[in-house]
Scaffold this active site. Structure first.
Site, PDB file in Angstrom:
ATOM      1  N   GLN A 101       0.806  -1.211   0.000  1.00  0.00           N
ATOM      2  CA  GLN A 101       0.000   0.000   0.000  1.00  0.00           C
ATOM      3  C   GLN A 101       0.841   1.265   0.000  1.00  0.00           C
ATOM      4  O   GLN A 101       0.313   2.373   0.102  1.00  0.00           O
ATOM      5  CB  GLN A 101      -0.942  -0.016   1.220  1.00  0.00           C
ATOM      6  CG  GLN A 101      -1.954  -1.152   1.161  1.00  0.00           C
ATOM      7  CD  GLN A 101      -2.785  -1.270   2.432  1.00  0.00           C
ATOM      8  OE1 GLN A 101      -2.597  -0.552   3.407  1.00  0.00           O
ATOM      9  NE2 GLN A 101      -3.713  -2.211   2.431  1.00  0.00           N
ATOM     10  N   HIS A 164      -0.983   0.074   5.434  1.00  0.00           N
ATOM     11  CA  HIS A 164      -1.525   1.165   6.235  1.00  0.00           C
ATOM     12  C   HIS A 164      -0.577   2.357   6.386  1.00  0.00           C
ATOM     13  O   HIS A 164      -0.231   2.763   7.493  1.00  0.00           O
ATOM     14  CB  HIS A 164      -1.946   0.651   7.613  1.00  0.00           C
ATOM     15  CG  HIS A 164      -3.017  -0.394   7.580  1.00  0.00           C
ATOM     16  ND1 HIS A 164      -3.555  -0.942   8.723  1.00  0.00           N
ATOM     17  CD2 HIS A 164      -3.635  -1.011   6.544  1.00  0.00           C
ATOM     18  CE1 HIS A 164      -4.467  -1.849   8.390  1.00  0.00           C
ATOM     19  NE2 HIS A 164      -4.532  -1.908   7.067  1.00  0.00           N
ATOM     20  N   GLU A 257     -14.711   4.749   9.787  1.00  0.00           N
ATOM     21  CA  GLU A 257     -15.129   5.866  10.632  1.00  0.00           C
ATOM     22  C   GLU A 257     -14.976   7.209   9.945  1.00  0.00           C
ATOM     23  O   GLU A 257     -13.979   7.461   9.248  1.00  0.00           O
ATOM     24  CB  GLU A 257     -14.291   5.904  11.917  1.00  0.00           C
ATOM     25  CG  GLU A 257     -14.506   4.734  12.853  1.00  0.00           C
ATOM     26  CD  GLU A 257     -13.736   4.880  14.153  1.00  0.00           C
ATOM     27  OE1 GLU A 257     -13.788   3.936  14.964  1.00  0.00           O
ATOM     28  OE2 GLU A 257     -13.077   5.931  14.367  1.00  0.00           O
ATOM     29  N   TYR A 267      -9.241   8.096  19.726  1.00  0.00           N
ATOM     30  CA  TYR A 267     -10.362   7.459  19.034  1.00  0.00           C
ATOM     31  C   TYR A 267     -10.365   5.939  19.162  1.00  0.00           C
ATOM     32  O   TYR A 267     -11.167   5.272  18.528  1.00  0.00           O
ATOM     33  CB  TYR A 267     -10.404   7.952  17.578  1.00  0.00           C
ATOM     34  CG  TYR A 267     -10.822   9.402  17.561  1.00  0.00           C
ATOM     35  CD1 TYR A 267     -12.149   9.761  17.433  1.00  0.00           C
ATOM     36  CD2 TYR A 267      -9.890  10.414  17.804  1.00  0.00           C
ATOM     37  CE1 TYR A 267     -12.544  11.086  17.497  1.00  0.00           C
ATOM     38  CE2 TYR A 267     -10.276  11.741  17.876  1.00  0.00           C
ATOM     39  CZ  TYR A 267     -11.607  12.076  17.720  1.00  0.00           C
ATOM     40  OH  TYR A 267     -12.002  13.389  17.816  1.00  0.00           O
ATOM     41  N   TYR A 278     -10.434  -9.411  10.672  1.00  0.00           N
ATOM     42  CA  TYR A 278     -10.709 -10.168   9.444  1.00  0.00           C
ATOM     43  C   TYR A 278     -10.927 -11.649   9.733  1.00  0.00           C
ATOM     44  O   TYR A 278     -11.614 -12.345   8.993  1.00  0.00           O
ATOM     45  CB  TYR A 278      -9.569  -9.982   8.440  1.00  0.00           C
ATOM     46  CG  TYR A 278      -9.428  -8.560   7.962  1.00  0.00           C
ATOM     47  CD1 TYR A 278     -10.457  -7.941   7.265  1.00  0.00           C
ATOM     48  CD2 TYR A 278      -8.279  -7.820   8.215  1.00  0.00           C
ATOM     49  CE1 TYR A 278     -10.339  -6.636   6.828  1.00  0.00           C
ATOM     50  CE2 TYR A 278      -8.147  -6.516   7.788  1.00  0.00           C
ATOM     51  CZ  TYR A 278      -9.186  -5.921   7.086  1.00  0.00           C
ATOM     52  OH  TYR A 278      -9.062  -4.617   6.669  1.00  0.00           O
TER      53      TYR A 278
END
Length: 382
Positions: A101, A164, A257, A267, A278
């Site tokens: 990613q 990520h 979110e 958070y 998963y």
């Protein structure tokens, strides 16, 4: 009696939620409208291909000239002309860690670009032992070269995985710059997201030169002074809107979110989540809410796999002030209407468009959507 029956049915039909399948986790919302908001009336939209031939595009930024900067994950930044033509790569950018990613990610311009020619971007920066999310700035010359390039933020510590990275970058007219980071996958199993000495899973706020704003919430306390908020999983969307910065992030199975990050706010990831892992196991404590953690403004279960967001400030009245979010899965565009700081309606648009990576509201009221298929799609509402 028949007339009364029909009249009572009409509001129920108008207030049906968006069709989206059963939830994965099924937690109860903390307040009304926090998820599965009422479906908005469908908007007719027209689409046309504006540009094509991009390779794994990621970020898009409109220039005052009517052109656009666009990033490609492999490390290239290009210019899309006002006629849709795509330039060769801009020179002078740093090396990126392109894999998984990671790669060259978001791009944004200074609020004073017309005079200072400053461009900001985020990228996966190769480091000994792995890679980190970094943010850089440079000055774009008329010859297509980026000059005076330097990092203004480098995530720490280094992670070896390819997941990520986040990341969006949002220059603020007040002179600060917002940067979102992902947990680099460590949040699923570790503690870095809750560690104030690490910048994983954080909203970051720095000045345009990389220095620290004196009013950041953790200045003078233990931890990294650049941190604004913590407890995030993988924020791939951010925009300035009512009350300041808004972000959107990927959950695991469920639990995407929408947040309005508060100074010093936590958070909760990976201790609480509106999703599940998963594997089907519980996240952290197995709860969606717990004391000390702030709840999201809105969440999705099942997910929309959100990319970037934009607030609509164009000429189409029914959308004014709405949030427009790109979706990677199931794809297309998600529109959210706000009222009193909460979501009061949702619409799903263009489900056949595929994975939408970025959303840009143009001066004429149309949108430009960047897709993983390598196209820039112009969208006209109404």
């Amino acid at each position: 009696m028949r007339l009364i029956f029909l009249l009572t049915l009409i509001p129920a039909i108008a207030m049906a939620e968006v069709p989206q399948g059963p939830p994965n986790a099924g937690f109860a919302a903390e307040f009304a409208g926090q998820t599965r908001a009422d479906a908005l009336p469908a908007t007719p939209v027209k689409t046309e291909v504006f540009a094509r031939g991009l390779r794994s595009p990621w970020g898009l930024a409109a220039l005052p000239s009517g052109q656009f900067l666009v990033t490609e994950k492999a490390g290239r930044m290009r210019v899309i002309g006002a006629d849709g033509t795509v330039s060769g790569p801009i020179g002078g950018l740093p090396a990126v860690a392109a894999g998984g990613q990671g790669g060259l990610l978001d791009v944004a311009i200074s609020p004073r670009f017309a005079s200072d020619r400053t461009v900001f971007w985020t990228y996966a920066k190769p480091m000994p032992g792995g890679a980190v999310t970094a943010a850089a700035r440079g000055s774009l010359g008329a010859d297509g070269q980026m000059r005076d390039v330097r990092d203004i933020f480098v995530q720490g510590p280094v992670s070896a995985g390819g997941r990520h990275f986040g990341s969006r970058i949002v220059p603020d007219p007040d002179g600060s710059v917002w940067i979102t980071t992902g947990d680099r996958g460590a949040g699923d199993r570790g503690t870095l997201v809750q560690d104030l000495a690490a910048t994983h899973g954080k909203v970051i706020r720095v000045n345009a030169d990389g220095s620290i704003p004196a009013d950041n919430p953790f200045v003078g306390r233990a931890g990294d002074d650049a941190i604004w908020s913590l407890g995030h999983r993988n924020m791939q969307g951010a925009a300035l809107g009512p009350g300041g910065l808004w972000t959107i992030e990927h959950g695991p199975r469920g639990g995407d979110e929408l947040n309005q990050p508060q100074a010093g706010g936590n958070y909760g990831w990976p201790l609480v989540s509106y999703g599940i892992n998963y594997t089907g196991s519980a996240v952290g404590s197995g709860r969606a809410v717990a004391p000390g953690f702030l709840a999201p403004v809105y969440y999705w279960d099942p997910v929309i796999a959100p990319s970037n967001i934009a607030f609509y400030d164009g000429s189409y009245g029914p959308w004014r002030g709405d949030i427009l979010a790109g979706s990677l899965n199931p794809g297309g565009l998600v529109r959210l209407k706000l009222g009193g700081g909460r979501v009061i309606g949702e619409e799903r648009l263009l489900p056949n468009l595929g994975r939408v990576r970025d959303v840009e509201v143009l001066r004429d009221g149309t949108l430009l959507l960047l897709t993983d298929d390598g196209e820039a799609i112009k969208v006209t509402p109404g």
